[in-house]
Design an enzyme around this catalytic site. Structure first.
Site, PDB file in Angstrom:
ATOM      1  CB  THR A 192       2.847   3.846  -6.633  1.00 16.50           C
ATOM      2  OG1 THR A 192       2.851   4.991  -5.775  1.00 16.50           O
ATOM      3  CG2 THR A 192       1.683   3.966  -7.610  1.00 16.50           C
ATOM      4  CB  VAL A 207       8.794   4.802  -6.078  1.00 10.48           C
ATOM      5  CG1 VAL A 207       9.706   5.966  -5.686  1.00 10.48           C
ATOM      6  CG2 VAL A 207       9.517   3.879  -7.050  1.00 10.48           C
ATOM      7  CB  CYS A 208       4.467   6.688  -3.511  1.00  9.51           C
ATOM      8  SG  CYS A 208       4.450   7.498  -5.108  1.00  9.51           S
ATOM      9  CB  THR A 209       4.996   2.196  -0.561  1.00  7.46           C
ATOM     10  OG1 THR A 209       3.728   2.134  -1.243  1.00  7.46           O
ATOM     11  CG2 THR A 209       4.896   1.433   0.751  1.00  7.46           C
ATOM     12  CG  LEU A 244       4.187   8.649   1.366  1.00  4.57           C
ATOM     13  CD1 LEU A 244       2.727   8.266   1.154  1.00  4.57           C
ATOM     14  CD2 LEU A 244       4.279  10.120   1.694  1.00  4.57           C
TER      15      LEU A 244
END
Length: 213
Positions: A43, A45-47, A50
């Protein structure tokens, strides 16, 4: 599971991760921990989040903090995703990502909010101290990425206020003036604790330079 409240013990668990099985309390040891959840692998945003966590690894380490992420996808997907993160964010993910495919940790930490999504976890952050106590939480919808300056600011505030009888005012960042706790009234103790002096704006609002600077 009831919502975790400040001061509660962070639930222990054993779960698979991108670096192998994690026995949470044992893994945490005597460190502070920031545990943050992600709705799913691959996804956008998560990329970015992290990648930002990996880029800030030195800042977390300097504060004695171990970051650990969670997503409800299995380990093989995590490994593929980590490759994408490292490539697109120009960094190296060197912290665990829990593979919470059976929702064990999501249930313990109340990360499934059915009125938002019946399956995806919300974007929560838990700040956990070396005594395994939940000290602060932040919860965002899946659409809103975290502000990592704020995560570091919260850690700085928690660690400072644990070691000195102060609180941090609105918009405080490391190095700014802080507030002397209202419970501290003895002038001799105030002088001893805050040798740089203080300014009494009101009897209950007393500003002093940050004592550990």
């Amino acid at each position: 599971m009831a919502t975790l409240r400040l001061g509660d013990t962070a639930p222990d668990f054993t779960q698979d991760s991108s670096v192998g099985p994690i026995h949470f309390h044992q893994w945490a040891g005597d460190s502070w921990v920031v545990l943050f959840s992600h709705p799913a692998d691959f996804t956008p945003v998560c990329t970015t989040e992290l990648g930002r966590t990996a880029a800030l690894s030195g800042e977390f380490a300097r504060r004695g903090v171990k970051p650990i992420a969670l997503s409800v996808d299995p380990v093989d997907k995590h490994q593929q995703w980590i490759g994408d993160i490292n490539e697109t964010q120009n960094t190296t993910v060197d912290f665990p990502i829990l593979a919470d495919a059976d929702r064990t940790v999501s249930e313990l930490y109340d990360l499934i909010h059915p009125n938002a999504s019946a399956t995806a976890t919300v974007r929560s952050v838990f700040f956990i101290d070396p005594n395994k106590k939940v000290r602060a939480t932040l919860t965002y919808p899946a659409s809103t990425g975290r502000n990592f300056d704020e995560l570091l600011r919260v850690i700085d505030s928690l660690q400072l206020t644990d070691s000195h009888k102060v609180a941090t005012p609105a918009d405080w960042t490391d190095g700014d003036d802080v507030v002397i706790l209202p419970s501290l009234q003895d002038p001799a103790e105030i002088a001893q604790r805050f040798p740089k002096g203080h300014k009494a704006v009101k009897p209950y609002l007393r500003l002093t330079p940050q004592p550990n600077k």
